[in-house]
Design an enzyme around this catalytic site. Structure first.
Site, mmCIF file in Angstrom:
data_model
loop_
_atom_site.group_PDB
_atom_site.id
_atom_site.type_symbol
_atom_site.label_atom_id
_atom_site.label_comp_id
_atom_site.label_asym_id
_atom_site.label_seq_id
_atom_site.Cartn_x
_atom_site.Cartn_y
_atom_site.Cartn_z
ATOM 1 N N LYS A 1 184.807 76.910 -29.737
ATOM 2 C CA LYS A 1 184.276 75.594 -30.104
ATOM 3 C C LYS A 1 183.241 75.695 -31.215
ATOM 4 O O LYS A 1 183.259 74.942 -32.176
ATOM 5 C CB LYS A 1 183.621 74.941 -28.881
ATOM 6 C CG LYS A 1 184.629 74.255 -27.987
ATOM 7 C CD LYS A 1 183.925 73.520 -26.872
ATOM 8 C CE LYS A 1 184.135 74.260 -25.575
ATOM 9 N NZ LYS A 1 183.441 73.790 -24.425
ATOM 10 N N TYR B 1 178.974 90.472 -37.928
ATOM 11 C CA TYR B 1 177.908 90.798 -38.871
ATOM 12 C C TYR B 1 178.467 91.315 -40.197
ATOM 13 O O TYR B 1 177.843 91.165 -41.235
ATOM 14 C CB TYR B 1 176.891 91.756 -38.234
ATOM 15 C CG TYR B 1 175.743 90.950 -37.680
ATOM 16 C CD1 TYR B 1 175.979 90.053 -36.637
ATOM 17 C CD2 TYR B 1 174.473 90.991 -38.231
ATOM 18 C CE1 TYR B 1 174.965 89.228 -36.161
ATOM 19 C CE2 TYR B 1 173.452 90.182 -37.761
ATOM 20 C CZ TYR B 1 173.710 89.303 -36.739
ATOM 21 O OH TYR B 1 172.710 88.475 -36.291
ATOM 22 N N GLY C 1 180.790 90.047 -41.720
ATOM 23 C CA GLY C 1 181.186 88.890 -42.521
ATOM 24 C C GLY C 1 179.980 88.143 -43.079
ATOM 25 O O GLY C 1 180.136 87.145 -43.776
ATOM 26 N N GLU D 1 165.951 87.257 -31.748
ATOM 27 C CA GLU D 1 166.333 85.869 -31.474
ATOM 28 C C GLU D 1 165.204 85.215 -30.712
ATOM 29 O O GLU D 1 164.554 85.868 -29.880
ATOM 30 C CB GLU D 1 167.618 85.824 -30.633
ATOM 31 C CG GLU D 1 168.864 85.947 -31.477
ATOM 32 C CD GLU D 1 170.163 85.909 -30.681
ATOM 33 O OE1 GLU D 1 171.205 85.666 -31.295
ATOM 34 O OE2 GLU D 1 170.146 86.140 -29.463
ATOM 35 N N HIS E 1 176.660 95.496 -34.205
ATOM 36 C CA HIS E 1 176.122 94.836 -35.403
ATOM 37 C C HIS E 1 175.172 95.752 -36.200
ATOM 38 O O HIS E 1 175.339 95.943 -37.396
ATOM 39 C CB HIS E 1 175.379 93.550 -35.040
ATOM 40 C CG HIS E 1 176.220 92.557 -34.283
ATOM 41 N ND1 HIS E 1 177.576 92.479 -34.428
ATOM 42 C CD2 HIS E 1 175.889 91.592 -33.386
ATOM 43 C CE1 HIS E 1 178.054 91.524 -33.648
ATOM 44 N NE2 HIS E 1 177.049 90.971 -33.002
ATOM 45 N N LYS F 1 158.937 94.959 -52.571
ATOM 46 C CA LYS F 1 157.472 94.929 -52.647
ATOM 47 C C LYS F 1 157.016 95.969 -53.658
ATOM 48 O O LYS F 1 157.314 97.156 -53.524
ATOM 49 C CB LYS F 1 156.871 95.234 -51.285
ATOM 50 C CG LYS F 1 157.219 94.183 -50.263
ATOM 51 C CD LYS F 1 156.449 94.402 -49.003
ATOM 52 C CE LYS F 1 156.778 93.265 -48.040
ATOM 53 N NZ LYS F 1 156.117 93.448 -46.764
HETATM 54 C C1 BG6 Z 1 176.760 88.105 -30.754
HETATM 55 C C2 BG6 Z 1 176.006 88.462 -29.508
HETATM 56 O O1 BG6 Z 1 177.632 89.143 -31.099
HETATM 57 O O2 BG6 Z 1 175.856 87.881 -31.809
HETATM 58 C C3 BG6 Z 1 175.012 87.392 -29.159
HETATM 59 O O3 BG6 Z 1 176.926 88.635 -28.435
HETATM 60 C C4 BG6 Z 1 174.125 87.069 -30.336
HETATM 61 O O4 BG6 Z 1 174.215 87.781 -28.054
HETATM 62 C C5 BG6 Z 1 174.961 86.812 -31.586
HETATM 63 O O5 BG6 Z 1 173.369 85.919 -30.022
HETATM 64 C C6 BG6 Z 1 174.086 86.671 -32.805
HETATM 65 O O6 BG6 Z 1 174.864 86.241 -33.875
HETATM 66 P P1 BG6 Z 1 174.213 85.425 -35.072
HETATM 67 O O7 BG6 Z 1 175.305 85.340 -36.063
HETATM 68 O O8 BG6 Z 1 173.805 84.105 -34.510
HETATM 69 O O9 BG6 Z 1 173.041 86.214 -35.526
#
Ligand code: BG6
Length: 498
Positions: A19, A189, A191, A226, A250, A395
């Site tokens: 979604k 990541y 992409g 996050e 990632h 920097k």
């Molecule tokens: C996902 C993880 O692969 O990447 C999530 O499972 C995470 O936990 C997300 O929130 C973060 O992706 P982005 O693109 O929002 O930084």
């Protein structure tokens, strides 16, 4: 858009990722005329739904990149009219046969009008690790039905296993029915615009590549944070934890791109060969080089934020890390002794993903005394901010204008928003388009995946067997202080602090 026909089946169509990311990305591609002229999208999931209900759900998350384009709602209608839904179990061959029948009903028209053989691309969204058996069945049905018409590609979303063994089992299951070149393992990541730009920055600018080694680089930091918790995903997350969720994929993918040797060409196999090589040159991660944390509830400004274990889907005594920091080393001539520090966490004070490259002190710098005893203040740092607010800045030391001799650190700043007016596409747009076009550069090959798991599996096992207690940190804070001690051990200061 070319003349071919493509059918995209979104398996797990009622889930969040579909979604929030997949359908909007497919629409964006359609909106930008990047999809083949004849395409059909099939949603497949267990929930019972009609085509109209799926369209209704999907329509809520679609946006036009340039909102004011007149034909926006018209384009949405056209896109939605190509979306269909079929409900079925993931382990039912019968349900897949029915799906296949439906797909075929849509195909002949296209084939007739375009003169192309029907092609298929299939998106597999379900958590493949939890459902290896299902996965096998899905692949079996897909490959059987695809044999007759064009190609089948299976795009697989992570998690790809929980460790080396389960990942290898998943690979075996997939390869029973599919060739490696039909499998597109997504790490979204790869992409992201600035991650893709990494190799441009390094290999097309003479001022960077010569400095890209232990001779000039003191440490490299890969930072992910996050500012929200696991929110509704606790059930999934508790089985994986932040090291598997973010670091093993990632951040490690970014590291591999950053540190690899120059590939022979930009061809997918050449790039992936170099990534595998550097991953295989990495030293096993020692448990002493890892710090783990877990967020706890915190009240701020009268608002209370829940702790990780307050989530009903998470066991009260869970030791799953929601934060981790680690020091990694590459045992090759280019990077010997250079710490690559990773830090990833949920429910921290901000949302950010960045790469920080800290250069060495200038030897015998005439101006050292201007910085007192803190030479770190004078080192150059290159920051690649992947998100939010994409930017690359360097920097440098500079004289403060005036009669005296005062030095100052300033940024040479490339702020994407200021430089480019075009909105940056979502990572899934690029990746889905690449998969449809058969471009593999940004997807993970199985030997890369094996190397990534070999690196992390031993330390994950040790943390779990020894039941290492995470350091608790308040929701919305900067995370456990242990991350600083870890960095300090290697004479490093996290660049994102202060
Ligand atoms: C996902 C993880 O692969 O990447 C999530 O499972 C995470 O936990 C997300 O929130 C973060 O992706 P982005 O693109 O929002 O930084």
């Amino acid at each position: 858009a070319d003349e071919s026909t493509v059918t995209i089946t979104v398996v797990g169509a009622s889930g969040d990722l579909a979604k929030k990311k997949i359908f909007p990305a497919l629409f964006a591609l359609y909106y930008e005329d990047c999809l083949p002229e004849h395409f059909t999208i099939f949603g497949y999931a267990r929930s019972k739904m009609t085509d109209a209900e799926l369209r209704n759900i999907v329509s809520r998350t679609l946006t036009c990149r340039i909102d004011k384009r007149e034909n926006c709602s018209e384009k949405m209608e056209q896109f939605l009219s190509r979306c269909f839904y079929h409900s079925g179990q993931y382990d039912s061959q019968q349900n897949f046969v029915e799906l296949d029948k439906k797909l075929k009903e849509h195909e002949p028209n296209f084939v007739a009008s375009s003169g192309w053989k029907g092609c298929k691309s299939t998106f597999l969204l379900i958590d493949p690790t939890k459902h290896i058996r299902r996965c096998r069945k899905i692949c079996a049905s897909l490959s059987a039905s695809a044999a007759a018409s064009g190609w089948t590609r299976v795009i697989v979303e992570k998690p790809f296993g929980r460790d080396s063994d389960s990942s290898a089992a998943l690979t075996r299951a997939l390869k029973q029915y599919l060739e490696e070149d039909q499998i597109f393992r997504i790490d979204h990541y790869l992409g992201k615009e600035l991650v893709e730009n990494l190799s441009v920055l390094r290999f097309s600018n003479l001022i960077f590549e010569p400095l890209w080694s232990r001779q000039y680089i003191r440490n490299v930091q890969l930072i992910f944070s996050e500012d929200f918790g696991t929110e509704g995903r606790g059930g999934y997350f508790d089985h994986y934890g932040i090291i598997r969720d973010i670091m093993q994929n990632h951040l490690l993918q970014i590291l591999a791109l950053f540190a690899m040797e120059t590939p022979v060409s930009l061809d997918a196999e050449d790039i992936r060969n170099e990534k595998v090589k550097v991953l295989r040159s990495m030293k096993t991660i020692r448990i002493d080089d890892v710090v783990i944390g877990q967020y706890k509830s915190h009240t701020k400004g009268g608002v209370s934020y829940p702790g990780y274990t307050d989530d009903k889907t998470v066991p009260k005594d869970s030791l799953t890390p929601t934060f981790a920091a680690a020091a990694l080393f590459i045992d090759n001539a280019r990077w010997d002794g250079v710490p690559f520090l990773m830090k990833a966490g949920k429910a921290l004070h901000n949302r950010r993903a960045e790469i920080r490259v800290q250069f060495r002190h200038v030897p015998g710098n005439l101006y050292n005394r201007n910085f007192g005893t803190d030479l770190d203040r004078a080192t150059n740092e290159l920051v690649i901010r992947v998100q939010p607010d994409e930017a690359i800045y360097l920097k440098i030391n500079n004289k403060v204008p005036g009669l005296g001799m005062r030095l100052d650190r300033s940024n040479l700043n490339l702020l994407y928003k200021a430089r480019y007016s075009k909105e940056i596409p979502d990572a899934y747009e690029r990746l889905l388009l690449d998969a449809i076009e058969g471009e593999r550069r940004l997807f993970i090959r199985s030997d890369e995946l094996d190397a990534a798991w070999s690196l992390f599996t031993p330390v994950l096992k040790e943390l779990e067997e020894k039941k290492i207690i995470p350091e608790y940190y308040p929701y919305g804070s900067r995370g456990p202080v242990g991350a600083h001690y870890l960095a300090a051990r290697y004479n490093v200061k996290w660049g994102d602090i202060g």
